[in-house]
Design an enzyme around this catalytic site. Structure first.
Site, mmCIF file in Angstrom:
data_model
loop_
_atom_site.group_PDB
_atom_site.id
_atom_site.type_symbol
_atom_site.label_atom_id
_atom_site.label_comp_id
_atom_site.label_asym_id
_atom_site.label_seq_id
_atom_site.Cartn_x
_atom_site.Cartn_y
_atom_site.Cartn_z
ATOM 1 N N GLY A 52 0.834 -1.194 0.000
ATOM 2 C CA GLY A 52 0.000 0.000 0.000
ATOM 3 C C GLY A 52 0.869 1.243 0.000
ATOM 4 N N CYS A 53 0.270 2.370 -0.314
ATOM 5 C CA CYS A 53 1.056 3.600 -0.413
ATOM 6 C C CYS A 53 1.627 4.014 0.943
ATOM 7 C CB CYS A 53 0.221 4.722 -1.025
ATOM 8 S SG CYS A 53 -1.361 4.998 -0.206
ATOM 9 N N TYR A 54 0.790 3.967 1.993
ATOM 10 C CA TYR A 54 1.306 4.352 3.312
ATOM 11 C C TYR A 54 2.430 3.408 3.771
ATOM 12 C CZ TYR A 54 -2.711 7.552 3.885
ATOM 13 O OH TYR A 54 -3.629 8.558 3.750
ATOM 14 N N GLU B 17 2.213 12.154 -0.915
ATOM 15 C CA GLU B 17 2.009 11.537 0.391
ATOM 16 C C GLU B 17 3.193 11.894 1.258
ATOM 17 O OE1 GLU B 17 -0.279 7.861 0.344
ATOM 18 O OE2 GLU B 17 1.419 7.004 1.383
#
Lengths: 350, 350, 350, 350
Positions: free
Chosen positions: B153-155, B246
């Site tokens: 996932g991105c996080y 992000e």
């Protein structure tokens, strides 16, 4: 209602602009002078677009051209370090006005701490000691008689309203308090810096002042007073591409024997009768769109995934509750008006 | 360079769009099929504005209309929980393509953890165990032979790249890791939810999924592996009004005997030869504008005001390094190409 | 491919930044010098965030410290009026490089028009006459031998590509051409002006330079050439809160005997073989998100509700096709490379 | 002040939200009912973030659950075409309230025009004829006795206030009027359409409804009345990434014998005594930041570069003067209050 004669210093910046906007709508304030050093001589409408058709505003003048003794109140919206000398002079007058200062100059009580964080000795240390720290909800006893009120910074306003009741109730530990803050760009003021240009900020985000923001000692000063011992915090502010709005996500450790329910109760009890401080219902997530353009603060409390910790979230409009709105709330408390007077506007959404 | 025949599933969402954009520019990929259930039958240009004049793209079809056995590789950009059954079927083919899945379906290795966080039993638990967790920089040994890669996932991508070398070096404690994350809106996908509307998001910000985001167990899984013991983190994501970007601000406690210098050295050594991971010079603050539109990640490390703690900051483009770019980097590693192939684009600023 | 040695002047502004970004990715360009007067001595990465990890870039120097005779090409990204003297000097060298100038200094052929709009006499009138007006699609005959190319302004680029084929075909009248333009903020450059601050621009919009923008005479010069008679246009640019993107909505009157279909045919024929100019299918509305970050222009044509009139819409990325991308396209045409070389990047969405 | 009992229909959309915000602050309005079909049963605070702490608001109900005969006034904020039947029923009651409708249902007086543009016959043609077109500044004679007021669309509001005095004074021609409009996204409402998603709109812009926007016949109806002959306009609206704000740039041809000065005089005379309509000083460019969040409109007039033509620029907040604010201004005029009552808020900047 007899009107108070007011001057607003530094009226051409963003904080000054909101101070004028709010003061103009206040039924008991008459704006008799506006200062703006670099724009002296101009009508405010030429400097701030939202006063294009406002009526009855005086033109901008140099701050030292104002007759302060004829005034009831001065709102100081000058940049940090430029206020102290002027305010000292004003207060040495024959019948000086009361001062509500929105700069950082009189927030720190300790001369050494001031010198350390602001890079030089204070020019009015005796006033530094006298000034009332104007977090309205916690300063009411002192405000009616105060000659000089130092309004809190925007970050401290949100953080202290979230934390003070919990520290006072000994519901949280005074160590390992971590504050992650997001701010709109108006908090950086209207100065011509590359980092404030649209193209640098839009579609972007970044932290700043890592480990060394001047609101840190201010928060620590007030948190230490509430805790009864020295508090050192972790604080990281971030710049986010919006005009106005501030959000703080605060991590705390529960004091032994406390649960989220007890923390919630402490906030609920403390703020039950407050007009502007709102503990949201359980599970409702604070968002800046709840308060945009208004003097309200929304707060809530969540269990952290790490046991024994809690997450506090607080949202304000940095220019209103975090600055000019709180200044007006202080004015109301100082002069005996209802604290809500002139601050009833509902938030603007969308 | 002989071209690999590729299908991209879920090509009409934001992740799919960036996957197509990057794959189209890759010299060794030939896109032979694109799926989009609700938009099947349409040319991609009618669904995504940036392909208005792209040439040679097949029209969108239903995912089950694709001849998978004729393919070399499938990039899965479907919503979570919709991938597992299809991928199981594809992999049961006679000469199935290799699968690079960008959904969350194969990230968690533990069946129970999956069921707890995703609300139901996994439909292909044997593949869940087989899948390689595709954080490229830490998965290189396994990628060349992998049949199924689950892209992080991105996080987790940003958090793990910041934390893994420090945990592996035992330079930080495995407790009290706090991750504050800010994400652009593209991370929420292209679905028609009120919370994704422009007027809800613009000039606003708020945290979400407090205490319960699905990227938590994913981060904890990988951090625990690195630490050699169970790690529980605190994680608060926030939505910020930008398209892509992000930022994570991570608080850690130093392990006994360590200083910021040692942490810095651990990161420096680990990433000295990496093409996409950049530890910035001391004092330089990471910002999303450094990486917009690119596969790079910028990292830095700062002393916290609270002694014994450090602040890590990491920035990525959530759609590139946090999603499709990393998928392409995995493709390169799986098929023996230079990892930088097709990912050389410099960030876009402003 | 043997590499051309290039200098980029004014590399620290937004136009310069995109020139460096594009030139760095071009296989036939070697950047050997970068100038930036106020930032001379600094690495570009300290001045522009997206070069944080770019490799092999020279530090910024003063423009007059560069050895021009050793170069093949100079890209001039200096502010208007600061280029002409320097370029004259460079071109007087022993073996001077070829010059691709992105400033406005050499766009106007007429000395008096220049003096009128730019407030002073030109310092190199002979070069003003020699310079090729580099609207690539209409300048191909002259580019291979050009010593000095003046790249069009961003507004003229979009307007001329929409209008020139229609005027040349006598399909529209040369009177009453009205151009309404919207531009992102990067078009205003990186200078420290209050009007470029985030809080002045965000959540706001306004027209500017009403009746007197410097791109007007430039458009009129080229439109008049195409029409074979003097053309006077109406042009109103507006500032819109985005980083990059430009949109023009152009109203024209059909020439007698013409219909929308004939106008459409004229554009279709003219641009059928162009790599970067796209007439969209009937009814498809151009949008800046179709071209963001790319060198493409999308055009379309609509019937006006007022009979006998048509509406043209054109969208470009002001920093690429409107500036640095077109400069690189000119470079390709001048030096014999495929015009698409280094400009293949697809638009970025979202 | 005795309070008028009011219902607001469609309170959960953006127009409804601003109608509630303004009505709540009006000293003579008591909100007794709010409707929201899909959200019936919920408190407004769960549907609109800015009412999180508003007090005394009724929960949302179905529109047909309201007792209309007990009311003094109904503000209709329903989507187009859903109002007419309900309003017909309400007005057939024993002692029906007066209706201020913000939808498009009663703006067009001609049944055929309505059917053409809205795709079906009107369900209350007799009311269509009765309804007063509520452009307050031009409707004052009819408002005090009106039973049903149709508030103008946002685009017509700005265009008509700019053009009507000029047409009435015969200072401009009634042909070749061109209106280029830019609107914030709130004008598109709160419906779940892909085109309203943040990532589709942010950092982007595009025209829409080219040649066929429903505000066209509305503008033409009123312009024709003022001109005394049929007027056909050219109108191109554009979507711009801001929440609220609308800007129109209008090109007109001067009537023979007229100059800019005469046009300026016509506007000056007409609006000298208006509280909300402001002709700016010569040369001052209107901008949406002058009116954000307020009921004001700023106008100005400029000479076009094409002789014999002029450029008008008008800015409003589309949700206030373009919608709910004008509705409240109409309420004031209908019920005999000062038109400014409840609308004194100054614009919000930044």
């Amino acid at each position: 209602m007899s009107k108070m004669k007011a001057a607003i210093l530094g009226a051409s910046g963003y904080t000054g602009a909101d101070m004028v906007r709010l003061a103009l709508a206040h039924p008991a304030i008459e704006i008799v002078a506006l200062s703006g050093e670099r724009k002296a001589g101009l009508p405010l409408a030429q400097v701030l677009p939202n006063f294009t058709f406002a009526k009855g505003l005086p033109d901008l003048v140099m701050a030292d051209a104002i007759q302060y003794d004829a005034l009831d109140v001065v709102f100081g919206c000058l940049p940090h370090a430029t206020s102290q000398k002027l305010i000292k002079t004003i207060m040495a007058g024959v019948s000086p006005p009361r001062i509500i200062d929105l700069s950082a100059d009189f927030r720190l009580r300790d001369a050494e701490t001031y010198a350390h964080w602001y890079g030089g000795a204070h020019e009015a240390p005796e006033l530094q000691r006298e000034a009332v720290y104007g977090l309205t909800e916690f300063a009411r006893a002192a405000l009616p008689s105060a000659r000089l009120v130092a309004c809190p910074g925007c970050y401290p306003t949100a953080a202290l309203l979230a934390l003070l009741p919990l520290l006072q109730a000994r519901a949280i530990k005074s160590v390992n308090i971590t504050i992650n803050a997001l701010s709109g760009v108006s908090g950086a003021g209207r100065s011509l810096k590359e980092s404030n240009l649209f193209c640098e900020v839009a579609e972007a985000m970044a932290p700043y002042a890592l480990g060394g923001h001047r609101h840190m000692p201010e928060m620590e000063q007030e948190l230490s007073l509430a805790a009864g011992e020295a508090v050192t915090i972790s604080f990281v502010p971030h710049l986010v591409p919006i005009n106005r709005g501030e959000l703080e996500t605060i991590m705390v450790e529960l004091a032994p024997g406390n649960s989220i329910a007890e923390l919630r109760a402490a906030l609920q009890v403390r703020y039950a009768d407050e007009a502007f401080v709102h503990l949201l219902p359980e599970g409702v997530v604070p968002a800046t769109r709840m308060v945009r353009g208004s003097n309200h603060i929304v707060l809530n409390l969540f269990a952290d995934r790490i046991p024994g910790r809690a997450i506090l979230v607080a949202c304000i409009d940095n220019l209103v509750k975090g600055s000019s709105g709180q200044a007006l709330q202080n004015f109301n408390a100082m002069f005996g008006f209802d604290e809500r007077c002139g601050l009833e506007a509902l938030p603007l959404f969308p």
